[in-house]
Design an enzyme around this catalytic site. Structure first.
Site, PDB file in Angstrom:
ATOM      1  CG  HIS A 239      10.418 -31.818  -7.256  1.00  0.00           C
ATOM      2  ND1 HIS A 239      10.452 -31.613  -8.619  1.00  0.00           N
ATOM      3  CD2 HIS A 239      11.079 -32.980  -7.037  1.00  0.00           C
ATOM      4  CE1 HIS A 239      11.104 -32.624  -9.193  1.00  0.00           C
ATOM      5  NE2 HIS A 239      11.507 -33.454  -8.258  1.00  0.00           N
TER       6      HIS A 239
ATOM      7  CG  ASN B 215      12.168 -34.947 -13.054  1.00  0.00           C
ATOM      8  OD1 ASN B 215      11.353 -34.340 -12.366  1.00  0.00           O
ATOM      9  ND2 ASN B 215      13.143 -35.665 -12.545  1.00  0.00           N
TER      10      ASN B 215
ATOM     11  CG  HIS C 138       1.216 -41.594  -4.953  1.00  0.00           C
ATOM     12  ND1 HIS C 138       2.474 -42.147  -5.113  1.00  0.00           N
ATOM     13  CD2 HIS C 138       0.454 -42.563  -4.390  1.00  0.00           C
ATOM     14  CE1 HIS C 138       2.449 -43.398  -4.654  1.00  0.00           C
ATOM     15  NE2 HIS C 138       1.243 -43.669  -4.238  1.00  0.00           N
TER      16      HIS C 138
HETATM   17 FE1  HDE Z   1      10.199 -37.439  -6.761  1.00  0.00          FE
HETATM   18  N1  HDE Z   1       9.529 -36.906  -4.912  1.00  0.00           N
HETATM   19  N2  HDE Z   1      11.264 -38.933  -5.954  1.00  0.00           N
HETATM   20  N3  HDE Z   1      11.033 -37.869  -8.571  1.00  0.00           N
HETATM   21  N4  HDE Z   1       9.237 -35.913  -7.581  1.00  0.00           N
HETATM   22  C1  HDE Z   1       8.748 -35.864  -4.637  1.00  0.00           C
HETATM   23  O1  HDE Z   1       6.842 -35.947  -3.264  1.00  0.00           O
HETATM   24  C2  HDE Z   1      11.083 -39.425  -4.719  1.00  0.00           C
HETATM   25  C3  HDE Z   1      11.903 -38.882  -8.846  1.00  0.00           C
HETATM   26  C4  HDE Z   1       9.131 -35.629  -8.906  1.00  0.00           C
HETATM   27  O2  HDE Z   1       5.009 -30.904  -8.121  1.00  0.00           O
HETATM   28  C5  HDE Z   1       8.254 -35.874  -3.221  1.00  0.00           C
HETATM   29  O3  HDE Z   1       5.023 -34.612  -2.991  1.00  0.00           O
HETATM   30  C6  HDE Z   1      11.891 -40.608  -4.517  1.00  0.00           C
HETATM   31  C7  HDE Z   1      12.016 -39.105 -10.251  1.00  0.00           C
HETATM   32  C8  HDE Z   1       8.355 -34.435  -9.099  1.00  0.00           C
HETATM   33  O4  HDE Z   1       4.349 -31.724  -6.195  1.00  0.00           O
HETATM   34  C9  HDE Z   1       8.860 -37.151  -2.643  1.00  0.00           C
HETATM   35  C10 HDE Z   1      12.569 -40.793  -5.691  1.00  0.00           C
HETATM   36  C11 HDE Z   1      11.187 -38.186 -10.816  1.00  0.00           C
HETATM   37  C12 HDE Z   1       7.994 -34.022  -7.814  1.00  0.00           C
HETATM   38  C13 HDE Z   1       9.623 -37.689  -3.822  1.00  0.00           C
HETATM   39  C14 HDE Z   1      12.157 -39.752  -6.592  1.00  0.00           C
HETATM   40  C15 HDE Z   1      10.586 -37.420  -9.763  1.00  0.00           C
HETATM   41  C16 HDE Z   1       8.552 -34.973  -6.897  1.00  0.00           C
HETATM   42  C17 HDE Z   1       8.514 -34.607  -2.462  1.00  0.00           C
HETATM   43  C18 HDE Z   1      13.590 -41.869  -6.029  1.00  0.00           C
HETATM   44  C19 HDE Z   1      10.914 -37.944 -12.302  1.00  0.00           C
HETATM   45  C20 HDE Z   1       7.203 -32.799  -7.451  1.00  0.00           C
HETATM   46  C21 HDE Z   1       7.189 -33.872  -2.363  1.00  0.00           C
HETATM   47  C22 HDE Z   1      13.013 -43.160  -6.050  1.00  0.00           C
HETATM   48  C23 HDE Z   1      10.273 -39.063 -12.948  1.00  0.00           C
HETATM   49  C24 HDE Z   1       5.736 -33.059  -7.527  1.00  0.00           C
HETATM   50  C25 HDE Z   1       6.220 -34.811  -2.883  1.00  0.00           C
HETATM   51  C26 HDE Z   1       4.966 -31.797  -7.264  1.00  0.00           C
HETATM   52  C27 HDE Z   1       8.366 -34.928  -5.515  1.00  0.00           C
HETATM   53  C28 HDE Z   1      10.284 -38.848  -3.753  1.00  0.00           C
HETATM   54  C29 HDE Z   1      12.698 -39.613  -7.886  1.00  0.00           C
HETATM   55  C30 HDE Z   1       9.677 -36.358 -10.016  1.00  0.00           C
HETATM   56  C31 HDE Z   1       9.722 -36.985  -1.409  1.00  0.00           C
HETATM   57  C32 HDE Z   1      11.971 -41.421  -3.261  1.00  0.00           C
HETATM   58  C33 HDE Z   1      12.854 -40.178 -10.960  1.00  0.00           C
HETATM   59  C34 HDE Z   1       8.000 -33.757 -10.419  1.00  0.00           C
HETATM   60  O5  HDE Z   1       7.872 -38.050  -2.250  1.00  0.00           O
END
Ligand code: HDE
Length: 718
Positions: free
Chosen positions: A80, A153, A344
Site C-alpha cells: 500500500h 479494502n 492499525h
Molecule cells: Fe495490510 N498492511 N496486511 N491488509 N493494509 C499494511 O501497514 C498486513 C490486509 C491494508 O493507508 C502495512 O502501515 C498483514 C488485509 C491497508 O496506510 C502492514 C496482513 C487488508 C493498508 C500490513 C495484511 C489490509 C495496509 C504496511 C495479513 C484489508 C494501508 C504499511 C495478515 C482488510 C493503510 C502499514 C494505509 C497496510 C500488514 C492483510 C488492508 C505491513 C500482515 C486483509 C488498507 O503492516
C-alpha cells in the site's frame, strides 16, 4: 494524598477536525529562519573562503539544510505504498446502542472527524494509480473515546486465510527479486506461481480479475472491513459484524485497455480525481453499512465467519446503512498527513472488538511493528495526524523524537507520589474491557476444516456477474496468464479455474492455446510437511445461494452525472450555440466540461466569440474523460476531421464503450471514425436530433457510464 486530576471526557460537540490542525504551519508573509529560529540572510550562497574559495565547515545554515534534505525520505510502506488521503466527517443516522456501546455509533449529534487513505497494494510510492490491483480503503475515526481505525479494502475477501502466508503473497506479487520487474503488476510468473499453488485464493482472484480492480475513481468504490469483527453493547452482549462502505456515486470501473493508457497519460488519475472533487466542493460520500450476526448464529452458515476468503452474502444478512462519511478537506501537506498516518486495526474503542480470524490476529501484530520502522521509533502516535482528539495519559516515556514534555516524578503505576495517577478507567468510566470469550483448546498449528472449501464462493461471485463482467474476467485472466512465461503455471491455473467455472476455464485456455489439465487435489503444495493429504483435499461445497446481485456492478447507482468529465472537441469556426447548449446542460447537472482544441488559448466561434480552450489534443486524451461531444460549425468540424488525434479521441472513446454525441452538423467527423457503420445500432452514440434533445439524451447516456454491450460477444463452449 495528592488529589486525582481526572479531566472530564471531551464533550461530543467540541470535537473539531481543526484540533488536528493545531500544528499546521503557514509561511505566508513570514521571514525565513533556521530550525532554531535564527533568521536567514542569504539562502543563495554557501559560506566560502573567498568568492572562488572552498566551502567552510562552519556553515551551519548549509549543513542544517542539506542534512535535513538527506533525511527527507522515510521507508515507503511495504505494501500500500501508493496512496492518497483526505479529511472528512462521519455522521451517524440512528443510535446503534442495541448492538454496540461505541459512543460514536450511539450519538447522532456528533460529527466525528475522519481521515481516509486510499491506496494500491503492489506498486511503489510513485507507481501508477491504474494498476490492476486491490485498493486499500483505510478510515480513521477520531472519536470521543480514542481513535478507531477501519483498515479495509475495496474487495470484501482476501487472498489468504492465515497471516503467516502474507509475506509469501507479497513477495510473489512484488517485482521479481532478480530484475525488479514488473512494477505495480500481478501479471508475472512469481505471482501466478504462488496463486496456482494456493487454492484458497480462488475467490479473491475472481475479484482481482474483475472490474473491481480498475475503479473509475476512489469515489466510486465500495469499502469492506473484510474480517468479521465483534460489536459489544453496554450489557456486554456481543454480535458479529461485517463493515461496508457504500459510495453514493455507485460503483464504476474503467476498461483494462483504458487503464493501461491512463497509466501513461496521467498516472495520478485517481489522486487528481479525489483532490479535484474535494477542491471543487463535490465532496465524496459513502454510507457506512453493517451486517449484524447474533452470536447464536455463528455456525449457521456454509462457511466459517472467521475465514477472510469468504463474504457474508447480502441476501443472507442485509447491510444496514447506519451513517454517512463525507470527505470535505484535502490535506495541507502530503507527507505530514497522508504519508505519516499510521493505521492499525488494533486502534479500537470500547464497543468494538476482534474475532479469532487468523488473518486479523496476524495483522494486529504487523501494523505497529511496521510503523516502528517506517516512522523511526515508538513516538509516531505523537505526530499530529496520528494524535487522538482526546487527551493521552500513560507512563510511556522517552524514545526518539519524543514531543511530550511529561512533568512530575512518577512514570509508573501504581504510585503514591501522584495519587496513583494516571489511574485505570473502570468500564463505567469508558475503560476498554476485552470481550470475555471462552476458549477451551489445545495449542495447535492447524487450519480448521471449516476453512477448506475454496471454490463455492468463487463460483458464486462469477455466476453473479453480468455477461460483460464475465467477459472482462476472462480477458483479465487471459492477459495476466499470457504474461506468465512458464507454461506449467498457466496450466495449473487453468486447472484451478476449471474448479470454479468450466466455461471460464475453456475461454482462457482458448486464448492461451492450451488444454485444461485435470486438476490434482490438493493443488496446495503449502500443506504442512507431515499433514495427511486427504485432510487437506478441498471440501467441495455447493453454495445454496447461486447468485447475489450485490456482487455485480451492473445494477449499481446510475442516476447522476455529478463530477463526470465530458470532452467537447472544437476548433475555430465552432457553432457557439451548439457548444453552449450542451456545456450549460452538462454543468447544470454537476458534470464538468473541457473544451479540447488543436491548440491552447482560444477558439473563435462562427460568430467571432472567443471561447477559452482547456486542453489541446496534445495534452488531452479520451481515456481521461467519461464522454465526448462534437458541436457543429463547418470550419470547426472540418479541422477536427483533419486532426488525426481528434479522430483517434473518438475512436478510443467508442472502443472504451463511452457515450458519444454529435450535433447533426458535425456528423462528418463521426463518419471518419472506425465505428461510423455501427452508429445506428448503438444506444450510446447520440446523433441526429435537435441540440436540446441531444443534451437530454446525452446526459441520460452519461448517467449509464458505459455501453459494455458494444464489446464483441464471446461464445466459447463449456
Ligand atoms: Fe495490510 N498492511 N496486511 N491488509 N493494509 C499494511 O501497514 C498486513 C490486509 C491494508 O493507508 C502495512 O502501515 C498483514 C488485509 C491497508 O496506510 C502492514 C496482513 C487488508 C493498508 C500490513 C495484511 C489490509 C495496509 C504496511 C495479513 C484489508 C494501508 C504499511 C495478515 C482488510 C493503510 C502499514 C494505509 C497496510 C500488514 C492483510 C488492508 C505491513 C500482515 C486483509 C488498507 O503492516
Amino acid at each position: 494524598m495528592v488529589k486525582k486530576n481526572i479531566k472530564p471526557a471531551i464533550e461530543p460537540n467540541n470535537l473539531k477536525s481543526e484540533q488536528l490542525g493545531q500544528f499546521r504551519d503557514d509561511a505566508s508573509g513570514q521571514l525565513m529562519t533556521t530550525n532554531t529560529g535564527t533568521r536567514i540572510n542569504d539562502d543563495q550562497n554557501s559560506l566560502k573562503a573567498g568568492d572562488r574559495g572552498p566551502s567552510l565547515l562552519e556553515d551551519f545554515i548549509l549543513r542544517e539544510k542539506i542534512t535535513h534534505f538527506d533525511h527527507e525520505r522515510i521507508p515507503e510502506r511495504v505494501v500500500h505504498a501508493r496512496g492518497s488521503g483526505a479529511h472528512g466527517v462521519f455522521k451517524l443516522y440512528e443510535s446503534q446502542s442495541a448492538v454496540t456501546k461505541a459512543l460514536f455509533l450511539n450519538d447522532t449529534k456528533t460529527e466525528t472527524p475522519v481521515f481516509v487513505r486510499f491506496s494500491t497494494v503492489a506498486g511503489s510510492k510513485g507507481s501508477t494509480d491504474l494498476a490492476r490491483d486491490v485498493r486499500g480503503f483505510a478510515v480513521r475515526f477520531y472519536t470521543q473515546e480514542g481513535n478507531f481505525d477501519l483498515v479495509g479494502n475495496n474487495m470484501p475477501v482476501f487472498f489468504i486465510q492465515d497471516a503467516i502466508k502474507f509475506p509469501d503473497l507479497i513477495h510473489a506479487v512484488k517485482p521479481e527479486p532478480d530484475n525488479e520487474i514488473p512494477q505495480a503488476a500481478s501479471a508475472h510468473d512469481t505471482f501466478w506461481d504462488f496463486i496456482s499453488l494456493m487454492p484458497e485464493s480462488a475467490h479473491m482472484i475472481m475479484w482481482a480479475m474483475s472490474d473491481r480492480a480498475l475503479p473509475r475513481s476512489y469515489r466510486m468504490m465500495e469499502g469492506f472491513g473484510v474480517h468479521t469483527f465483534r460489536f459489544v453493547n453496554a450489557d456486554g452482549v456481543a454480535s458479529f459484524v461485517k463493515f461496508h462502505w457504500k459510495p453514493l456515486l455507485g460503483v464504476h470501473a474503467v476498461a483494462w485497455d483504458e487503464a493501461q493508457n491512463i497509466s501513461g497519460k496521467d498516472p495520478d488519475f485517481h489522486r487528481r480525481d479525489l483532490w479535484d472533487a474535494i477542491e471543487s466542493g463535490a465532496f465524496p460520500e459513502w454510507e457506512l453499512g453493517v451486517q449484524i450476526i447474533p452470536e447464536a448464529d455463528e455456525f449457521k452458515f456454509e462457511f466459517d465467519l472467521l475465514d477472510s476468503t469468504k463474504l457474508v452474502p447480502e441476501e443472507l444478512v442485509p447491510v444496514q446503512r447506519i451513517g454517512k462519511m463525507t470527505l470535505n478537506r484535502n490535506p495541507d501537506n502530503f507527507f505530514a498527513e497522508t504519508e505519516q498516518v499510521a493505521f492499525h486495526l488494533g486502534h479500537i474503542v470500547p464497543g468494538i472488538d476482534f474475532t479469532n480470524d487468523p488473518l486479523l490476529q496476524g495483522r494486529l501484530f504487523s501494523y505497529t511493528d511496521t510503523q516502528l520502522l517506517r516512522l523511526g521509533g515508538p513516538n509516531f502516535q505523537e505526530i499530529p495526524i496520528n494524535r487522538p482528539v482526546v487527551p493521552v495519559y500513560n507512563n510511556q516515556r522517552d524514545g526518539h523524537m519524543r514531543q511530550a514534555i511529561n512533568s512530575g516524578k512518577t512514570s509508573y503505576h501504581p504510585n503514591s507520589l501522584n495519587g496513583n495517577s494516571p489511574d485505570q478507567a473502570k468500564a463505567s468510566e469508558g475503560g476498554f474491557v476485552s470481550y470475555n470469550e471462552r476458549i477451551d483448546a489445545s495449542k495447535i498449528r492447524a487450519r480448521s476444516k471449516s476453512f477448506l472449501d475454496h471454490f463455492s464462493q468463487a463460483r458464486l461471485f462469477f455466476n453473479s456477474q453480468s455477461d460483460p463482467e464475465k467477459n472482462h474476467i476472462a480477458d483479465a485472466l487471459s492477459f495476466e496468464l499470457g504474461k506468465v512465461k512458464t507454461i506449467a503455471i498457466r496450466e495449473r491455473m487453468l486447472g484451478i479455474l476449471s474448479l470454479i467455472d468450466k466455461s471460464l476455464a475453456a475461454e482462457v485456455a482458448y486464448a492461451l492455446g492450451l488444454h485444461i489439465p485435470i486438476p490434482e487435489l490438493p493443488i496446495n503444495k503449502s500443506i504442512p510437511a507431515d499433514a495427511l493429504v486427504e485432510d487437506y483435499e478441498s471440501v467441495q461445497v455447493e453454495s445454496t445461494l447461486t447468485q447475489s446481485d450485490a456482487l455485480s456492478m451492473a445494477g449499481t447507482i446510475k442516476d447522476s452525472i455529478r463530477t463526470r468529465k465530458v470532452a467537447i472537441l472544437a476548433a475555430d469556426g465552432v457553432d457557439e450555440k451548439s457548444l453552449g447548449i450542451m456545456k450549460k446542460a452538462i454543468e447544470a447537472q454537476g458534470g464538468t466540461v473541457n473544451i479540447i482544441a488543436p491548440r491552447l488559448g482560444f477558439v473563435t466561434s462562427v460568430n467571432d466569440q472567443q471561447i477559452q480552450v482547456d486542453e489541446s489534443f496534445l495534452t488531452a486524451a479520451s481515456v481521461l474523460f467519461d464522454a465526448v461531444y462534437v458541436p457543429a460549425g463547418a470550419n470547426s468540424v472540418a479541422s477536427i476531421e483533419a486532426e488525426a488525434d481528434a479522430v483517434h479521441f473518438l475512436n478510443e472513446a467508442f472502443k472504451h464503450c463511452k457515450p458519444i454525441a454529435a450535433d447533426t452538423g458535425a456528423m462528418q467527423v463521426l463518419e471518419s471514425t472506425y465505428f461510423s457503420k455501427k452508429i445506428e445500432n448503438d444506444e450510446g452514440v447520440i446523433v441526429g436530433i435537435s441540440p436540446t434533445e441531444l443534451a437530454t439524451e446525452f446526459i441520460a447516456a452519461i448517467k449509464k457510464h458505459r455501453f459494455w454491450e458494444r464489446e464483441k460477444p464471446r461464445k466459447i463452449p463449456a
